[in-house]
Design an enzyme around this catalytic site. Sequence first.
Site, PDB file in Angstrom:
ATOM      1  N   ASP A 101       2.953  -7.762  -0.342  1.00 38.80           N
ATOM      2  CA  ASP A 101       1.589  -8.186  -0.048  1.00 38.80           C
ATOM      3  C   ASP A 101       1.097  -9.032  -1.228  1.00 38.80           C
ATOM      4  O   ASP A 101       1.426 -10.208  -1.321  1.00 38.80           O
ATOM      5  CB  ASP A 101       0.743  -6.942   0.206  1.00 38.80           C
ATOM      6  CG  ASP A 101      -0.698  -7.252   0.588  1.00 38.80           C
ATOM      7  OD1 ASP A 101      -0.971  -8.373   1.008  1.00 38.80           O
ATOM      8  OD2 ASP A 101      -1.557  -6.359   0.452  1.00 38.80           O
ATOM      9  N   LYS A 129       4.056 -10.472   3.907  1.00 40.80           N
ATOM     10  CA  LYS A 129       2.817 -11.071   4.445  1.00 40.80           C
ATOM     11  C   LYS A 129       2.667 -12.495   3.960  1.00 40.80           C
ATOM     12  O   LYS A 129       2.996 -12.807   2.819  1.00 40.80           O
ATOM     13  CB  LYS A 129       1.608 -10.256   3.971  1.00 40.80           C
ATOM     14  CG  LYS A 129       1.300  -9.093   4.855  1.00 40.80           C
ATOM     15  CD  LYS A 129      -0.054  -8.518   4.511  1.00 40.80           C
ATOM     16  CE  LYS A 129      -0.078  -7.060   4.897  1.00 40.80           C
ATOM     17  NZ  LYS A 129      -1.342  -6.418   4.546  1.00 40.80           N
ATOM     18  N   PHE A 150      -3.155  -6.013   8.688  1.00 45.03           N
ATOM     19  CA  PHE A 150      -2.779  -4.696   8.187  1.00 45.03           C
ATOM     20  C   PHE A 150      -1.872  -4.010   9.200  1.00 45.03           C
ATOM     21  O   PHE A 150      -2.224  -3.839  10.358  1.00 45.03           O
ATOM     22  CB  PHE A 150      -4.013  -3.833   7.904  1.00 45.03           C
ATOM     23  CG  PHE A 150      -3.668  -2.670   7.028  1.00 45.03           C
ATOM     24  CD1 PHE A 150      -3.587  -2.824   5.650  1.00 45.03           C
ATOM     25  CD2 PHE A 150      -3.371  -1.426   7.587  1.00 45.03           C
ATOM     26  CE1 PHE A 150      -3.221  -1.754   4.833  1.00 45.03           C
ATOM     27  CE2 PHE A 150      -3.011  -0.356   6.779  1.00 45.03           C
ATOM     28  CZ  PHE A 150      -2.940  -0.519   5.399  1.00 45.03           C
ATOM     29  N   ARG A 163       2.598   6.864   9.574  1.00 43.46           N
ATOM     30  CA  ARG A 163       3.931   6.556   9.035  1.00 43.46           C
ATOM     31  C   ARG A 163       5.034   6.879  10.025  1.00 43.46           C
ATOM     32  O   ARG A 163       6.066   6.231  10.050  1.00 43.46           O
ATOM     33  CB  ARG A 163       4.208   7.392   7.779  1.00 43.46           C
ATOM     34  CG  ARG A 163       3.499   6.901   6.543  1.00 43.46           C
ATOM     35  CD  ARG A 163       4.168   7.493   5.310  1.00 43.46           C
ATOM     36  NE  ARG A 163       3.263   7.581   4.177  1.00 43.46           N
ATOM     37  CZ  ARG A 163       2.982   6.560   3.363  1.00 43.46           C
ATOM     38  NH1 ARG A 163       3.517   5.390   3.570  1.00 43.46           N
ATOM     39  NH2 ARG A 163       2.165   6.735   2.349  1.00 43.46           N
TER      40      ARG A 163
HETATM   41  P1  IMP Z   1       1.283  -5.190  -3.224  1.00 40.92           P
HETATM   42  O1  IMP Z   1       1.428  -4.602  -4.585  1.00 40.92           O
HETATM   43  O2  IMP Z   1      -0.105  -5.707  -2.979  1.00 40.92           O
HETATM   44  O3  IMP Z   1       2.334  -6.223  -2.870  1.00 40.92           O
HETATM   45  O4  IMP Z   1       1.348  -4.031  -2.158  1.00 40.92           O
HETATM   46  C1  IMP Z   1       2.401  -3.265  -2.031  1.00 40.92           C
HETATM   47  C2  IMP Z   1       2.099  -1.971  -1.329  1.00 40.92           C
HETATM   48  O5  IMP Z   1       0.847  -1.953  -0.640  1.00 40.92           O
HETATM   49  C3  IMP Z   1       3.136  -1.791  -0.275  1.00 40.92           C
HETATM   50  O6  IMP Z   1       4.272  -1.183  -0.802  1.00 40.92           O
HETATM   51  C4  IMP Z   1       2.417  -0.924   0.735  1.00 40.92           C
HETATM   52  O7  IMP Z   1       2.551   0.426   0.412  1.00 40.92           O
HETATM   53  C5  IMP Z   1       0.967  -1.325   0.607  1.00 40.92           C
HETATM   54  N1  IMP Z   1       0.604  -2.257   1.690  1.00 40.92           N
HETATM   55  C6  IMP Z   1       0.388  -3.583   1.612  1.00 40.92           C
HETATM   56  N2  IMP Z   1       0.074  -4.112   2.804  1.00 40.92           N
HETATM   57  C7  IMP Z   1       0.106  -3.092   3.684  1.00 40.92           C
HETATM   58  C8  IMP Z   1      -0.102  -3.000   5.107  1.00 40.92           C
HETATM   59  O8  IMP Z   1      -0.383  -3.968   5.831  1.00 40.92           O
HETATM   60  N3  IMP Z   1       0.042  -1.749   5.634  1.00 40.92           N
HETATM   61  C9  IMP Z   1       0.349  -0.654   4.919  1.00 40.92           C
HETATM   62  N4  IMP Z   1       0.563  -0.697   3.585  1.00 40.92           N
HETATM   63  C10 IMP Z   1       0.446  -1.904   2.980  1.00 40.92           C
END
Ligand code: IMP
Length: 178
Positions: A101, A129, A150, A163
């Site tokens: 993300d 994403k 999301f 989950r």
């Molecule tokens: P980042 O550090 O922002 O890249 O986010 C990583 C973590 O955020 C992922 O490993 C997920 O656990 C959570 N995450 C990000 N987007 C989503 C989503 O759309 N659904 C559920 N969890 C998400």
Amino acid sequence: MKNASLRRLISKRDIRRRVRELAEEITAHYQGRPVVVLGLMNGALFFLVDLLRLLPESVIVECRTVASYAGPSSTGKIHGLDMLHGNFAGKTVLIVDDILDTGLTLSEVRARLLDMGAKRVDVCVLCRKEGTRKVRVRAKWVGFDIKNEFVVGYGLDFDGVYRTRQEIFVLEPSSSTP
Ligand code: IMP
Ligand code: MG
């Protein structure tokens, strides 16, 4: 999120097929060289297990819990990095995570592993994403490129729930409720 509804995005069959393809590519890439597969819990749980079943018996499996989300948005603060200690020096590590993300989690985890002396750190994510990155992270293997929505299911949660759904859904505010 109150009054949310789920819209199916990726079917069980498509997940199964894509996981098989990824496992084949990963196996061909490392060609039996030693690899530590590091699964990031809890999101990668189902993806990790399904992938591992198809990888060679020589892979070493490690799991660590990291978290950055509270509700539907990233807190930007990553918990659990101090739990990363382990025998990664000189190793090739393949991080397996649920979703890329902002990129903050994966870039931090990757940097920690390199600090600990990992020889090489590759990344495999189930979903990536579009247009949400705050830092650049290169994922060598990506299951599905998705829009900035999301998603839940197949390990992905919203505040701990959904989950165990076997398919991937977009969690969207319901239009049918007042
Ligand atoms: P980042 O550090 O922002 O890249 O986010 C990583 C973590 O955020 C992922 O490993 C997920 O656990 C959570 N995450 C990000 N987007 C989503 C989503 O759309 N659904 C559920 N969890 C998400
Ligand atoms: Mg996660």
